[in-house]
Design a protein around this motif. Structure first.
Motif, PDB file in Angstrom:
ATOM      1  N   ALA A  57      18.891  -2.166   5.129  1.00 26.83           N
ATOM      2  CA  ALA A  57      19.595  -3.141   5.470  1.00 26.83           C
ATOM      3  C   ALA A  57      20.448  -2.537   3.369  1.00 26.83           C
ATOM      4  O   ALA A  57      21.487  -2.771   3.424  1.00 26.83           O
ATOM      5  CB  ALA A  57      19.460  -4.396   4.750  1.00 26.83           C
ATOM      6  N   GLU A  58      19.918  -2.366   2.547  1.00 28.27           N
ATOM      7  CA  GLU A  58      20.580  -2.290   1.246  1.00 28.27           C
ATOM      8  C   GLU A  58      21.043  -1.197   1.630  1.00 28.27           C
ATOM      9  O   GLU A  58      20.511   0.212   1.738  1.00 28.27           O
ATOM     10  CB  GLU A  58      19.127  -2.274   0.281  1.00 28.27           C
ATOM     11  CG  GLU A  58      19.325  -1.756  -1.651  1.00 28.27           C
ATOM     12  CD  GLU A  58      18.374  -1.243  -2.186  1.00 28.27           C
ATOM     13  OE1 GLU A  58      18.940  -0.424  -2.751  1.00 28.27           O
ATOM     14  OE2 GLU A  58      18.180  -2.532  -2.028  1.00 28.27           O
ATOM     15  N   ILE A  59      22.415  -0.592   1.249  1.00 29.32           N
ATOM     16  CA  ILE A  59      23.106   0.314   1.392  1.00 29.32           C
ATOM     17  C   ILE A  59      22.875   1.177   0.473  1.00 29.32           C
ATOM     18  O   ILE A  59      22.826   0.940  -0.600  1.00 29.32           O
ATOM     19  CB  ILE A  59      24.585  -0.217   1.105  1.00 29.32           C
ATOM     20  CG1 ILE A  59      25.156  -1.468   2.428  1.00 29.32           C
ATOM     21  CG2 ILE A  59      26.101   1.248   1.323  1.00 29.32           C
ATOM     22  CD1 ILE A  59      26.706  -1.597   2.818  1.00 29.32           C
ATOM     23  N   GLY A  60      22.977   2.813   0.461  1.00 28.84           N
ATOM     24  CA  GLY A  60      22.654   3.933  -0.476  1.00 28.84           C
ATOM     25  C   GLY A  60      21.171   3.752  -0.852  1.00 28.84           C
ATOM     26  O   GLY A  60      21.035   4.191  -2.162  1.00 28.84           O
ATOM     27  N   CYS A  61      20.237   3.476  -0.212  1.00 22.48           N
ATOM     28  CA  CYS A  61      19.163   2.700  -0.118  1.00 22.48           C
ATOM     29  C   CYS A  61      17.871   4.559   1.008  1.00 22.48           C
ATOM     30  O   CYS A  61      17.811   5.637  -0.262  1.00 22.48           O
ATOM     31  CB  CYS A  61      18.217   2.026  -0.090  1.00 22.48           C
ATOM     32  SG  CYS A  61      16.264   2.191  -0.849  1.00 22.48           S
ATOM     33  N   GLY A  62      18.256   3.731   2.116  1.00 22.71           N
ATOM     34  CA  GLY A  62      17.294   5.423   2.964  1.00 22.71           C
ATOM     35  C   GLY A  62      18.868   5.843   4.115  1.00 22.71           C
ATOM     36  O   GLY A  62      19.286   5.756   3.403  1.00 22.71           O
ATOM     37  N   SER A  63      17.967   6.799   4.212  1.00 23.54           N
ATOM     38  CA  SER A  63      18.482   7.646   5.135  1.00 23.54           C
ATOM     39  C   SER A  63      18.128   6.681   6.625  1.00 23.54           C
ATOM     40  O   SER A  63      16.744   6.568   6.956  1.00 23.54           O
ATOM     41  CB  SER A  63      17.702   8.917   5.309  1.00 23.54           C
ATOM     42  OG  SER A  63      18.696  10.030   5.860  1.00 23.54           O
ATOM     43  N   THR A  64      18.777   7.765   7.422  1.00 24.74           N
ATOM     44  CA  THR A  64      18.224   6.631   9.025  1.00 24.74           C
ATOM     45  C   THR A  64      17.292   7.056   9.690  1.00 24.74           C
ATOM     46  O   THR A  64      16.657   8.425   9.568  1.00 24.74           O
ATOM     47  CB  THR A  64      19.382   6.693   9.895  1.00 24.74           C
ATOM     48  OG1 THR A  64      20.330   5.879   9.324  1.00 24.74           O
ATOM     49  CG2 THR A  64      19.132   6.033  11.078  1.00 24.74           C
ATOM     50  N   CYS A 123       6.406  10.688   4.729  1.00 26.21           N
ATOM     51  CA  CYS A 123       7.879  11.313   4.963  1.00 26.21           C
ATOM     52  C   CYS A 123       8.358  10.052   5.555  1.00 26.21           C
ATOM     53  O   CYS A 123       9.792   9.840   5.062  1.00 26.21           O
ATOM     54  CB  CYS A 123       7.388  12.165   6.661  1.00 26.21           C
ATOM     55  SG  CYS A 123       6.380  13.538   6.016  1.00 26.21           S
ATOM     56  N   ILE A 124       7.899   9.359   5.526  1.00 27.17           N
ATOM     57  CA  ILE A 124       8.624   7.778   6.642  1.00 27.17           C
ATOM     58  C   ILE A 124       9.335   7.455   5.226  1.00 27.17           C
ATOM     59  O   ILE A 124      10.569   6.613   4.628  1.00 27.17           O
ATOM     60  CB  ILE A 124       8.425   6.830   7.546  1.00 27.17           C
ATOM     61  CG1 ILE A 124       7.594   7.713   8.937  1.00 27.17           C
ATOM     62  CG2 ILE A 124       8.656   5.531   6.905  1.00 27.17           C
ATOM     63  CD1 ILE A 124       7.079   5.944   9.419  1.00 27.17           C
ATOM     64  N   ALA A 125       9.004   7.227   3.789  1.00 26.77           N
ATOM     65  CA  ALA A 125       8.260   6.636   3.481  1.00 26.77           C
ATOM     66  C   ALA A 125       9.930   7.630   1.848  1.00 26.77           C
ATOM     67  O   ALA A 125      10.762   7.185   1.596  1.00 26.77           O
ATOM     68  CB  ALA A 125       7.444   6.592   1.835  1.00 26.77           C
ATOM     69  N   MET A 126       9.721   8.703   2.306  1.00 27.99           N
ATOM     70  CA  MET A 126      10.884   9.670   1.656  1.00 27.99           C
ATOM     71  C   MET A 126      12.563   9.812   2.344  1.00 27.99           C
ATOM     72  O   MET A 126      12.741   9.420   1.658  1.00 27.99           O
ATOM     73  CB  MET A 126      10.623  11.139   1.679  1.00 27.99           C
ATOM     74  CG  MET A 126       9.206  11.350   0.470  1.00 27.99           C
ATOM     75  SD  MET A 126       8.643  12.837   1.102  1.00 27.99           S
ATOM     76  CE  MET A 126       9.851  13.865   0.122  1.00 27.99           C
ATOM     77  N   ALA A 127      12.260   9.036   3.106  1.00 29.15           N
ATOM     78  CA  ALA A 127      13.672   9.513   4.091  1.00 29.15           C
ATOM     79  C   ALA A 127      13.775   7.481   3.588  1.00 29.15           C
ATOM     80  O   ALA A 127      14.761   7.571   3.752  1.00 29.15           O
ATOM     81  CB  ALA A 127      13.219   9.056   5.337  1.00 29.15           C
ATOM     82  N   LEU A 128      13.046   6.528   3.804  1.00 33.59           N
ATOM     83  CA  LEU A 128      13.602   5.788   3.676  1.00 33.59           C
ATOM     84  C   LEU A 128      13.921   4.832   1.647  1.00 33.59           C
ATOM     85  O   LEU A 128      14.848   3.768   1.204  1.00 33.59           O
ATOM     86  CB  LEU A 128      12.007   4.276   4.158  1.00 33.59           C
ATOM     87  CG  LEU A 128      12.181   4.129   5.392  1.00 33.59           C
ATOM     88  CD1 LEU A 128      11.059   3.074   5.521  1.00 33.59           C
ATOM     89  CD2 LEU A 128      13.208   3.624   6.111  1.00 33.59           C
ATOM     90  N   THR A 129      14.138   5.813   0.975  1.00 33.76           N
ATOM     91  CA  THR A 129      14.548   5.893  -0.147  1.00 33.76           C
ATOM     92  C   THR A 129      15.112   7.110  -0.464  1.00 33.76           C
ATOM     93  O   THR A 129      14.808   6.650  -1.770  1.00 33.76           O
ATOM     94  CB  THR A 129      13.038   5.788  -1.257  1.00 33.76           C
ATOM     95  OG1 THR A 129      12.328   7.096  -0.723  1.00 33.76           O
ATOM     96  CG2 THR A 129      11.833   4.631  -1.353  1.00 33.76           C
ATOM     97  N   TYR A 130      15.250   7.955   0.734  1.00 32.79           N
ATOM     98  CA  TYR A 130      16.309   9.179  -0.280  1.00 32.79           C
ATOM     99  C   TYR A 130      17.260   8.706  -0.735  1.00 32.79           C
ATOM    100  O   TYR A 130      16.997   9.789  -1.783  1.00 32.79           O
ATOM    101  CB  TYR A 130      16.495   9.593   1.415  1.00 32.79           C
ATOM    102  CG  TYR A 130      17.634  11.536   1.623  1.00 32.79           C
ATOM    103  CD1 TYR A 130      16.126  12.175   0.863  1.00 32.79           C
ATOM    104  CD2 TYR A 130      18.971  11.238   1.392  1.00 32.79           C
ATOM    105  CE1 TYR A 130      17.518  13.524   1.299  1.00 32.79           C
ATOM    106  CE2 TYR A 130      19.740  12.611   1.506  1.00 32.79           C
ATOM    107  CZ  TYR A 130      18.469  12.907   0.894  1.00 32.79           C
ATOM    108  OH  TYR A 130      19.439  14.697   0.450  1.00 32.79           O
ATOM    109  N   HIS A 131      18.237   8.194  -0.480  1.00 28.42           N
ATOM    110  CA  HIS A 131      19.750   8.083  -1.279  1.00 28.42           C
ATOM    111  C   HIS A 131      18.364   7.140  -3.084  1.00 28.42           C
ATOM    112  O   HIS A 131      19.688   7.946  -3.856  1.00 28.42           O
ATOM    113  CB  HIS A 131      20.349   7.367  -0.509  1.00 28.42           C
ATOM    114  CG  HIS A 131      21.587   7.679   0.234  1.00 28.42           C
ATOM    115  ND1 HIS A 131      21.919   8.915   0.087  1.00 28.42           N
ATOM    116  CD2 HIS A 131      20.474   7.914   1.679  1.00 28.42           C
ATOM    117  CE1 HIS A 131      21.923   9.479   1.320  1.00 28.42           C
ATOM    118  NE2 HIS A 131      21.920   8.599   2.289  1.00 28.42           N
ATOM    119  N   ARG A 132      18.038   6.590  -2.662  1.00 32.28           N
ATOM    120  CA  ARG A 132      17.691   5.959  -3.905  1.00 32.28           C
ATOM    121  C   ARG A 132      17.244   6.782  -4.801  1.00 32.28           C
ATOM    122  O   ARG A 132      17.436   7.243  -5.835  1.00 32.28           O
ATOM    123  CB  ARG A 132      16.684   4.947  -3.907  1.00 32.28           C
ATOM    124  CG  ARG A 132      16.450   3.987  -4.812  1.00 32.28           C
ATOM    125  CD  ARG A 132      15.881   3.043  -4.521  1.00 32.28           C
ATOM    126  NE  ARG A 132      14.238   2.891  -3.988  1.00 32.28           N
ATOM    127  CZ  ARG A 132      13.059   1.980  -3.677  1.00 32.28           C
ATOM    128  NH1 ARG A 132      13.494   1.253  -2.991  1.00 32.28           N
ATOM    129  NH2 ARG A 132      12.146   2.539  -3.269  1.00 32.28           N
TER     130      ARG A 132
END
Length: 139
Positions: A57-64, A123-132
């Motif tokens: 929900a946090e914009i700019g944090c993760g990748s879908t 892998c999931i963690a890397m996606a959910l924090t990708y942009h951050r």
């Protein structure tokens, strides 16, 4: 902790074969667990391309992250990542033998195999924090 399924997403899961549905619901819970442990805040559960999708929900944090089972390949299911990221390429480097990959967009699982959840959680963690994380690496 159980996370209640969004009703439209539940309808999609209900259309999957029982064993595939069970395995995909395990992946779904892993996404929520990793999101909690990574402190990315609330996840939005929705449909993208008629498939279950999870985004921060946090914009700019993760990748879908998206998941799907397809009738054309009834014995497999997959976790999809945005193909313009380097996520799958990075997963392939970190975990060359733990997973099967589809191009630069997916990790593919067979119905009969057990998923290596420790590696998948990374892998999931890397996606959910990708942009951050990408912003943090910039000078």
């Amino acid at each position: 902790m159980k996370h209640f399924l969004n009703t439209t997403v539940k309808a999609v899961f209900d259309g999957y074969p029982p064993e595939i549905r069970r395995k995909m619901l395990v992946l779904r819970e892993a996404i929520f667990a990793v999101a909690a442990s990574e402190g990315v805040g609330q996840l939005e559960e929705t449909l993208k391309w008629s498939e279950p999708a999870y985004m921060t929900a946090e914009i700019g944090c993760g990748s879908t992250i998206r998941m799907a089972w397809k009738k054309e390949k009834p014995n497999q299911y997959a976790m999809y990542f945005i193909c313009t990221t380097n996520l799958v390429e990075t997963f392939r480097t970190l975990f060359p033998h733990q997973f099967k990959y589809e191009g630069n967009r997916a990790i593919v699982f067979q119905e009969t195999e057990d998923v290596e959840m420790d590696s998948l959680s990374i892998c999931i963690a890397m996606a959910l924090t990708y942009h951050r994380n990408k912003r943090r690496k910039q000078p």
